[in-house]
Scaffold this active site. Sequence first.
Site: not given
Lengths: 329, 769
Positions: B292, B321, B356, B388-389, B472, B474, B476, B487, B521-522, B547, B550, B669
């Site tokens: 998931h 293009d 994950w 790929s990324s 992390h 990721e 963002y 926006s 922080h993780h 943040t 924004k 969890r």
Amino acid sequence: MSYDDHDDHGHHGSWAPIIASLGTMLFLYGFSEASMGITAIGLTILVWGLFTWWKGDLPFDGSEKMGELKSYGTPFGGMNVRKAGIWLFLMSEVMIFGTFFGAYIRMRTNWNTHWTLRDKAQEAIDGGATGTVDSIVETCMPHHHINVAACEQATNGLVNNSFWFTESGPPAYHHVAAEYITADFWTLLPGAINTFALILSSFTVVLALKAAKNVDLEPRVRDKKVRNYLTITLMLGTLFLILKLWEWNHLIHDYDFTISTLAGSFFYVTTGAHGVHVFVGLVFLTYFIYKAHIGGWDQNNAQSIEYYGLYWHFVDLAWVIIFPAFYLY
Amino acid sequence: MNKNKVRVMSLLFVIFIALAATPQMTSYPTGLGTNGNNGCGCHSGGAGTTTVTVEGMPDSFTGGESYELTLTVSNPDIAGGEISANMGGFRFFASAGTFGAGENFTDLVQESEGGMTHTELGNDLRSWNVTWTAPDNEGQIVEFEAHGNAVNGNAVIPTDLKGNTGDAWGTFEASLPGAAALGGGAILIEQAEPFEVAIAAITFGIALFSLMLVYVFYRNNPDGFNLNGLTEWLKKWMTTTDHKEVGTLYFVFSFLFLLIGGIFAMLFRLQLAVADNDFLTQDQYNSFFTLHGTTMIFLAAMPMIAAFANWIIPLQIGAKDLAFPRVNAMGFWMLAFSSFLLYGGVMAGEGADITWTMYAPFSNSLGEKGASAGTTLFVAGIIMLGISSTLSGVNFIATVMTMRAPGVTWMKMPLFTWSIFVANAMLYLSLPALIIGTAYLYFDRTIGTHFYDAAVGGDPILWAHLFWYFGHPEVYVVILPAFGVVSEVLSTSAKRSVFGYKSMVYALAGIGVLGFIVWGHHMLTSGMDPTLRLIMMLTTMLVAIPTGVKIFNWLATLWGGSLVFKTHTLWALGFLVTFTMGGISGMFFPVAGLDTHFHDTYFVVAHFHYVLVGGTLFGMYSAIYYWYPKAVGRKLDEKLGLLHFLITFIAMNGTFWPMHQLGIEGMPRRYHTYSVDSWSELNSFITMSALIMGLAQLILAWNLIRSYKHGEKCGKDPWGGWSLEWTTTSPPPTPSFHEIPTQEDDNLHHVESNSGGMFSRMWKGVEPE
């Protein structure tokens, strides 16, 4: 190392991406399942995809119609778009090798010794030593520096000199490759030759580019020169790989320095990743040599050799850092 | 047959064979991977002539009673009589009931993962005693399955080879009815096997998807409906390098996987609905939530972002293009094929169970106590995703840097383009850490390195550092594009330019820089250096500043504007509410003291679902309603859109808000069940909300399909936006601009396009001169 279609009259598709991706998937699937057959099929399909890509690239003449776009605006204004792409790609390669080095340095500076030490500390407490795991670790490695005498006292002699150092110096699980390689001149020689081979091959790529761009030469002479310089590059690169494999063989069989130790894992995977970069470079180089052989390079499309050269210089540069860090340190 | 037909058909053939073959992998005698589930990890020999027999089986079982069973392997080809050690092995499974060691055999056999196997000592036998205790429900039929292996022992094979050669496997299968089930005496209640449900749902989905493809092909050109036409059409999609078509491929792919990821979520929400539930087993639960998370991040959120980036970036900056169209197509197909690797394990019943985050030292450990066999494939899939990324990241950055039309300077670039630029810069600079980290993990699992194995001095925390150095940034990467969409949508809907454009750009860039120095922080509870912990605490809190800038800029944009409530506006407003709540709950974690309490509780789950569902997904939904007319030339149905928004918004809050309370109360969890009855009430409510939310997404699917042919037609600029993409036709031509446009002034350009946009809406009755 290739151009992309920007045809104003409807776009042409390409089979290369889907074929190469299918090949990559089968290759990884076969490798994961330890099935050499599927791995080989995957590699074959991957090469098929690569050939499809090159087939489209062969008539590239450096014109905008065939995909050589000019960049607008800051910061790359006037530069070819492909060149910017290569530089951006190399930036991610820098991060790749940066990660290798970061992880390696973390091992070499004993950041992770904490983990084995904690087990030993627990063992010492079970055996009657006073204090907690944390307090013993703090005594043994205040601020990540090793205090051998205090540590021996705190663990009732369990963590003694032999935990930290072998007779030759570094911790027991840190028999690094450099120990064996620097042992005498003849084991160091292949690495030294390799370093010069790569530096020299970086130079021959530039000579090939210079020859391709030289409008004063007869086309036949020019093609021959380009082909020869590129072939020398190929041979130097091949020499590098052969010596590398010979050296690995030597380390594994004569010194029993295998991939199943921590330092061995780092050594073989890092130098192996670099070797893969060299190999991929050689694969592309064969295509470049073939194109030179059929007289495909001139001053209009020689920038492809330049972009290839950027990659090749990077591989060279990475080696110049890997060599002292993994072979001498 | 022509060449194309052969190519298309052979590719399709390979894909379908792969799909059909993966579920069969369990029936291969050594199971999936080199560490099969049918014996200890050291045996990988092939099927052989070994006979496996089980004695002591009754005709029918009585509930709760124990039976003594004797399992024997015999093989005339492999002598076992005269040798003393390493003669055989077995693995014994039953679909119900529990196994135990037989009398006098406690040292020789052991229970593992719901089945029975031999111990190191039991390795020296060819016959073993086990007890099997029948389940209480006598109305069922229990399926037995035993895999036995005859080895030719120490005498012939050196011990260090561990019998890699000379193995021969055999299989025993039997069905044992309960007393009540015998002779049809009771109604059999078939229990749903969740794996089968999941696989059936996925297979059914793929079948539906293939049917849909054929149907779409048919609707495109009913007269050309024949095999030649179909292969031509498929060839067009399989070889396309046009940014709009690749964007469409990305979108279809991501939407499919959004639904598949949702199916997994609903399955394990059913498991968690009440205390002590046994709908899913531990292993199933573990692999489902692993799939998931990975699906939603890598196969749904990121491709959906890539879809809009592909479609909109060249249009917004006035490029024909992307910079490297073929590389772009390569990025998509790498992603598409990696999904086979990610799902290969779960299709074979050995799904990766490493979450994950793939934490070492569990993910790199092999064998009984380690991660399941499908993990190796899963990790290979992650490496392919990384390739790929990287390809698409380099491509987008090169495009934005080099392909901007004259006049589109950095500070005139639309905010969506800015957000994609910053997100991809973050992505491609952080991905190498993941690629190398997973490569280490992959080698640990395949070729015997020891990067993360503490026993030889390896370092599990290295994995956490490498993963979160990527992980992390990721988060963002998936939220910044949603910022960009919001926006665009809010300024168009409020009919004014976005408030504080420059501060918006600096905030994006600021998040882009700060995002790289907050990963610790993780890991606050992992035993990291206290100094590093303090630094990461402070830098993490700093992220709240850009943040916040924004959020307040969006509010200020609304304040001065005159808002039009279209569906995309609703999603953007919903985003403002839920994302802000998610952002506030996020500020609890950098405080190391609080984090110690909240770490690995449902509070974390609530937080990141508020920012990923309430942030990324709402932003992407807004983008769907906003840009669908540009891509298709027809609007999505606004009534269905409103219904979709209302149900999803309410159900989303119903699903994730109670998780805050559960988390504070300490519900952990990643546990497949819980025994605290007082948690059942909230969990049942969450499950119901989750089911409603999942089903509501079908409204969107229906809307997307229906509006393709029946939606309200629209012109160039249906919403009154004024970035460059609204100046081309809907759908845009190929290549996207015949003449490279020059941007002189945003508003001037818009007035010239004369499409009833911002100017005429703001100044009713006044025609532009």
